[in-house]
Design a protein around this motif. Sequence first.
Motif, PDB file in Angstrom:
ATOM      1  N   GLN A  29       0.903  -1.209  -0.083  1.00  0.00           N
ATOM      2  CA  GLN A  29       0.017   0.124  -0.159  1.00  0.00           C
ATOM      3  C   GLN A  29       0.969   1.179   0.005  1.00  0.00           C
ATOM      4  OE1 GLN A  29      -2.386  -0.881   3.340  1.00  0.00           O
ATOM      5  NE2 GLN A  29      -4.355  -0.364   2.109  1.00  0.00           N
ATOM      6  N   ALA A  30       1.964   1.371   0.665  1.00  0.00           N
ATOM      7  CA  ALA A  30       2.812   2.477   0.895  1.00  0.00           C
ATOM      8  C   ALA A  30       3.442   2.514  -0.496  1.00  0.00           C
ATOM      9  CB  ALA A  30       4.081   2.235   1.761  1.00  0.00           C
TER      10      ALA A  30
ATOM     11  N   LEU B 257       2.244   1.880  -3.354  1.00  0.00           N
ATOM     12  CA  LEU B 257       1.083   2.450  -4.352  1.00  0.00           C
ATOM     13  C   LEU B 257       0.820   3.907  -4.109  1.00  0.00           C
ATOM     14  CD1 LEU B 257      -1.265  -0.509  -4.438  1.00  0.00           C
ATOM     15  CD2 LEU B 257      -0.041   0.310  -6.302  1.00  0.00           C
ATOM     16  N   THR B 258       1.001   4.169  -2.805  1.00  0.00           N
ATOM     17  CA  THR B 258       0.717   5.699  -2.358  1.00  0.00           C
ATOM     18  C   THR B 258       1.869   6.361  -2.891  1.00  0.00           C
ATOM     19  OG1 THR B 258      -0.393   5.089  -0.344  1.00  0.00           O
ATOM     20  CG2 THR B 258       0.494   7.272  -0.302  1.00  0.00           C
TER      21      THR B 258
ATOM     22  N   GLY C 222      -3.135   8.112   1.142  1.00  0.00           N
ATOM     23  CA  GLY C 222      -2.507   7.042   1.354  1.00  0.00           C
ATOM     24  C   GLY C 222      -2.082   6.507   2.602  1.00  0.00           C
TER      25      GLY C 222
ATOM     26  N   VAL D 214      -3.197   3.110   4.708  1.00  0.00           N
ATOM     27  CA  VAL D 214      -1.959   2.311   5.612  1.00  0.00           C
ATOM     28  C   VAL D 214      -2.542   2.236   7.031  1.00  0.00           C
ATOM     29  CG1 VAL D 214       0.372   2.388   6.100  1.00  0.00           C
ATOM     30  CG2 VAL D 214      -0.274   2.733   3.875  1.00  0.00           C
TER      31      VAL D 214
ATOM     32  N   ALA E 222      -4.777   2.869  -2.607  1.00  0.00           N
ATOM     33  CA  ALA E 222      -4.050   2.057  -1.506  1.00  0.00           C
ATOM     34  C   ALA E 222      -5.137   1.172  -0.790  1.00  0.00           C
ATOM     35  CB  ALA E 222      -3.663   2.811  -0.417  1.00  0.00           C
ATOM     36  N   GLN E 223      -6.400   1.200  -0.869  1.00  0.00           N
ATOM     37  CA  GLN E 223      -7.424   0.402  -0.366  1.00  0.00           C
ATOM     38  C   GLN E 223      -7.506  -0.741  -1.299  1.00  0.00           C
ATOM     39  OE1 GLN E 223      -7.529   0.971   2.952  1.00  0.00           O
ATOM     40  NE2 GLN E 223      -9.695   0.427   2.797  1.00  0.00           N
TER      41      GLN E 223
ATOM     42  N   GLY F 176      -5.125  -1.683  -3.237  1.00  0.00           N
ATOM     43  CA  GLY F 176      -3.968  -2.308  -2.917  1.00  0.00           C
ATOM     44  C   GLY F 176      -4.023  -3.258  -1.771  1.00  0.00           C
TER      45      GLY F 176
END
Length: 112
Positions: A15-16, A18-19, A42, A46, A101-102, A104
């Motif tokens: 997620q990080a 992707l952010t 993001g 996370v 991020a979600q 992700g």
Amino acid sequence: MLTLREEVRRVIVFQALLTLLVAAGFGYARGGPDILSALYGGAVAVLLSAWLGRGVKRAVGLVSLCANALTRYAAAMLFLGIGMGMLKLTPLPLIVAFAVAQLGFLAGVQRN
């Protein structure tokens, strides 16, 4: 087989990343202030994923899992509201980074 802690860590790192990609894209396309908005969105996603991992680890039963889900939902609304309302961050990059991020999170969980 990965432990719960390793799974949560893997999803959070995904997620990080992707952010950071979304923030870089907004920074390239629209300029500096949108980077901060995307990073904030993001970061909220996370944080909620970390909170979910902690809640699952500490869950005693279905009631505690449901309470954790409701608390995370309320926290998401609160943090996104603070970002757009009080901090005056640009809504589009904030929401897009949060959503990516979600998503992700889902992709990270299903990669196993």
